[in-house]
Design a protein around this motif. Structure first.
Motif, PDB file in Angstrom:
ATOM      1  N   TRP A 137       0.816  -1.203   0.000  1.00 13.15           N
ATOM      2  CA  TRP A 137       0.000   0.000   0.000  1.00 13.15           C
ATOM      3  C   TRP A 137       0.858   1.265   0.000  1.00 13.15           C
ATOM      4  O   TRP A 137       0.506   2.250  -0.628  1.00 13.15           O
ATOM      5  CB  TRP A 137      -0.947   0.000   1.188  1.00 13.15           C
ATOM      6  N   SER A 138       1.978   1.245   0.714  1.00 15.68           N
ATOM      7  CA  SER A 138       2.828   2.435   0.744  1.00 15.68           C
ATOM      8  C   SER A 138       3.355   2.749  -0.648  1.00 15.68           C
ATOM      9  O   SER A 138       3.390   3.901  -1.064  1.00 15.68           O
ATOM     10  CB  SER A 138       3.970   2.272   1.750  1.00 15.68           C
ATOM     11  N   ARG A 139       3.725   1.717  -1.381  1.00 19.34           N
ATOM     12  CA  ARG A 139       4.204   1.925  -2.760  1.00 19.34           C
ATOM     13  C   ARG A 139       3.075   2.430  -3.659  1.00 19.34           C
ATOM     14  O   ARG A 139       3.300   3.276  -4.523  1.00 19.34           O
ATOM     15  CB  ARG A 139       4.802   0.649  -3.306  1.00 19.34           C
ATOM     16  N   LYS A 144       7.820   5.609   0.393  1.00 20.74           N
ATOM     17  CA  LYS A 144       8.798   4.570   0.696  1.00 20.74           C
ATOM     18  C   LYS A 144       8.305   3.783   1.914  1.00 20.74           C
ATOM     19  O   LYS A 144       7.971   4.369   2.943  1.00 20.74           O
ATOM     20  CB  LYS A 144      10.152   5.212   1.010  1.00 20.74           C
ATOM     21  N   PRO A 145       8.274   2.449   1.802  1.00 18.14           N
ATOM     22  CA  PRO A 145       7.829   1.656   2.958  1.00 18.14           C
ATOM     23  C   PRO A 145       8.904   1.592   4.040  1.00 18.14           C
ATOM     24  O   PRO A 145      10.077   1.870   3.791  1.00 18.14           O
ATOM     25  CB  PRO A 145       7.580   0.272   2.369  1.00 18.14           C
ATOM     26  N   VAL A 146       8.492   1.207   5.216  1.00 22.06           N
ATOM     27  CA  VAL A 146       9.422   0.942   6.317  1.00 22.06           C
ATOM     28  C   VAL A 146      10.294  -0.237   5.908  1.00 22.06           C
ATOM     29  O   VAL A 146       9.819  -1.195   5.295  1.00 22.06           O
ATOM     30  CB  VAL A 146       8.631   0.615   7.611  1.00 22.06           C
ATOM     31  N   SER A 147      11.553  -0.170   6.239  1.00 22.03           N
ATOM     32  CA  SER A 147      12.474  -1.263   5.911  1.00 22.03           C
ATOM     33  C   SER A 147      12.065  -2.546   6.626  1.00 22.03           C
ATOM     34  O   SER A 147      11.752  -2.543   7.812  1.00 22.03           O
ATOM     35  CB  SER A 147      13.900  -0.896   6.323  1.00 22.03           C
ATOM     36  N   ALA A 148      12.115  -3.643   5.882  1.00 21.10           N
ATOM     37  CA  ALA A 148      11.826  -4.954   6.460  1.00 21.10           C
ATOM     38  C   ALA A 148      13.097  -5.648   6.932  1.00 21.10           C
ATOM     39  O   ALA A 148      13.031  -6.771   7.439  1.00 21.10           O
ATOM     40  CB  ALA A 148      11.107  -5.818   5.425  1.00 21.10           C
ATOM     41  N   ASN A 149      14.241  -4.991   6.793  1.00 26.78           N
ATOM     42  CA  ASN A 149      15.507  -5.623   7.186  1.00 26.78           C
ATOM     43  C   ASN A 149      15.550  -5.912   8.680  1.00 26.78           C
ATOM     44  O   ASN A 149      15.256  -5.046   9.497  1.00 26.78           O
ATOM     45  CB  ASN A 149      16.698  -4.722   6.841  1.00 26.78           C
ATOM     46  N   LEU A 150      15.924  -7.127   8.991  1.00 31.31           N
ATOM     47  CA  LEU A 150      16.149  -7.487  10.388  1.00 31.31           C
ATOM     48  C   LEU A 150      17.529  -6.985  10.823  1.00 31.31           C
ATOM     49  O   LEU A 150      17.705  -6.553  11.959  1.00 31.31           O
ATOM     50  CB  LEU A 150      16.042  -9.004  10.573  1.00 31.31           C
TER      51      LEU A 150
END
Length: 163
Positions: A137-139, A144-150
């Motif tokens: 949805w952000s795209r 820019k979406p929140v980073s999904a990086n752990l």
């Protein structure tokens, strides 16, 4: 287990901040997928996490729905009110709880039995699944979406045995 819960909580907080940049009408707008909208999906994430933990603890469910928690502020308050309860359960987690069984008798007479370890992993995966929907949805909104990086979140500081 704790690392992934901390990851989800951190990402959730970042999504709350991300939501502050959107007008209210975008937050409540009906969308395809997820739970129907951004705020509805955030309420659902918090509700499911709390519901499963309360089930395992043998406590009554407190079902949170969007009719009551229909603003970003109310969702944050809901999360802040119940996060300590969930966090306490997560921090007390140990290997001995992995195979403990949650037995649920459904109104239609069916009985389900789930291992607590599976439930905990379900809670983690459930949130990650819905966070993916928020990213789509952000795209669509050109954001820019929140980073999904752990990685890069400093979560190693919370690993057991870390000095």
């Amino acid at each position: 287990m704790q690392t992934l819960f901390r990851y989800n909580w951190g990402v959730r907080e970042e999504w709350y901040k991300w939501c502050e940049e959107l007008p209210e009408e975008e937050l409540v707008k009906t969308r395809i997928g997820g739970m129907g909208g951004i705020l509805q999906t955030l309420v659902h994430i918090v509700d499911v996490e709390l519901s499963w933990v309360r089930d395992m603890e043998g406590k009554p469910d407190l079902r949170a729905d969007f009719t009551e928690y229909n603003s970003l502020q109310k969702i944050r308050e809901l999360d802040a009110r119940f996060r300590p309860e969930v966090e306490s359960f997560v921090l007390a987690w140990h290997e001995g709880l992995e195979r403990k069984i949650l037995r649920d008798e459904r109104p239609d007479g069916r009985v389900t039995e789930d291992a607590w370890g599976e439930i905990m992993r379900h809670i983690i995966a459930h949130e990650i699944h819905h966070i993916g929907q928020l990213s789509v949805w952000s795209r669509e909104l050109g954001k820019k979406p929140v980073s999904a990086n752990l990685t890069g979140r400093g979560l190693a500081a919370y690993l057991p045995g870390k000095v």
